[in-house]
Design a protein around this motif. Structure first.
Motif, mmCIF file in Angstrom:
data_model
loop_
_atom_site.group_PDB
_atom_site.id
_atom_site.type_symbol
_atom_site.label_atom_id
_atom_site.label_comp_id
_atom_site.label_asym_id
_atom_site.label_seq_id
_atom_site.Cartn_x
_atom_site.Cartn_y
_atom_site.Cartn_z
ATOM 1 N N TYR A 8 0.862 -1.177 0.000
ATOM 2 C CA TYR A 8 0.000 0.000 0.000
ATOM 3 C C TYR A 8 0.900 1.229 0.000
ATOM 4 C CZ TYR A 8 -4.017 -2.926 1.109
ATOM 5 O OH TYR A 8 -4.996 -3.868 1.062
ATOM 6 N N GLN A 30 -4.833 -2.373 9.734
ATOM 7 C CA GLN A 30 -5.671 -2.478 8.552
ATOM 8 C C GLN A 30 -5.315 -1.367 7.565
ATOM 9 O OE1 GLN A 30 -10.112 -1.652 8.441
ATOM 10 N NE2 GLN A 30 -10.126 -3.896 8.456
ATOM 11 N N THR A 32 -6.241 0.196 3.657
ATOM 12 C CA THR A 32 -7.299 0.233 2.656
ATOM 13 C C THR A 32 -6.905 1.190 1.539
ATOM 14 O OG1 THR A 32 -8.946 -0.127 4.393
ATOM 15 C CG2 THR A 32 -9.758 0.687 2.285
ATOM 16 N N THR A 37 -8.863 -4.130 1.022
ATOM 17 C CA THR A 37 -8.507 -3.966 2.425
ATOM 18 C C THR A 37 -7.703 -5.173 2.875
ATOM 19 O OG1 THR A 37 -10.493 -2.673 2.871
ATOM 20 C CG2 THR A 37 -9.443 -3.700 4.765
ATOM 21 N N SER A 39 -6.099 -6.844 6.460
ATOM 22 C CA SER A 39 -6.067 -6.806 7.921
ATOM 23 C C SER A 39 -5.105 -7.870 8.422
ATOM 24 C CB SER A 39 -7.456 -7.086 8.506
ATOM 25 O OG SER A 39 -8.401 -6.163 8.018
ATOM 26 N N GLU A 86 -12.725 -1.472 8.892
ATOM 27 C CA GLU A 86 -13.598 -1.868 7.788
ATOM 28 C C GLU A 86 -14.055 -3.306 8.013
ATOM 29 O OE1 GLU A 86 -14.519 0.131 5.235
ATOM 30 O OE2 GLU A 86 -13.315 1.763 6.051
#
Length: 196
Positions: A8, A30, A32, A37, A39, A86
């Motif tokens: 990410y 987490q 996103t 997403t 986790s 989320e």
């Protein structure tokens, strides 16, 4: 099969959060971005250590740059994220090893969380060698979450992470152990139950 890396680069959101009631919470990191997403589960102490180390590294970046690095001294209030994780929270792996770095060229904080792996060895030295080889193995290494953040995003992550850690059960005013909703057997009260 090659190593699974969840990358990410400047995610829409990167937070620490929990699932469950105080005293029985499960902790997660987490990330996103772009409708996906990831986790990963970890221990409360790992969340606290990560947040503290991020703040320390950011402070060092500011110190070494003479204050010219794009890193705020504290988390800006507009970056405060109090929303829950989320849903659904689906654990990709349990974190074993974490690493932090500052990319001075791009002015980004790099957070890496690698999966917990169990290794067997005849000695501590052999175990350390086996761990190092596995963690450096780009082909067969453990799954990893790698997140790149701005200084502002990293500062906001650290603040929320510490808030999440401290949002658990309140401490007993006498012994500082966590109070349970069902009551507390306080060692400073000679074992008499204290109501929360």
């Amino acid at each position: 099969m090659s190593r699974q890396v969840f990358l990410y680069d400047l995610p829409d959101r990167f937070v620490a959060g929990t699932v469950g009631l105080p005293g029985r919470r499960s902790f997660f990191l987490q990330a996103t971005a772009g409708g996906r997403t990831t986790s990963v589960a970890l221990e409360k102490t790992q969340v606290a250590a990560l947040a503290e180390r991020i703040d320390e590294l950011l402070d060092e970046v500011v110190r070494r740059s003479g204050g010219s690095a794009p890193v705020p001294a504290v988390s800006p209030s507009e970056m405060t994220d109090t929303a829950p994780l989320e849903s659904p929270v689906e654990e990709e792996f349990r974190v074993g090893t974490m690493a932090l770095a500052w990319d001075g060229e791009d002015e980004r904080m790099i957070v890496e969380a690698q999966a917990l792996v169990e290794l067997e060895a005849d000695s501590d030295e052999d175990l350390a060698d086996a761990e190092e080889r596995l963690l450096q193995d780009d082909e067969n290494g453990p799954p990893m979450l790698r997140v790149r953040l701005t200084g502002t995003m990293a500062r906001a992550f650290a603040k929320r992470a510490l808030d999440v850690v401290n949002a658990g059960r309140p401490p007993c005013p006498l012994c500082s152990l966590p109070l349970d909703p069902e009551g507390h057997v306080c060692p400073r009260q000679n074992g008499y139950r204290r109501d929360a």
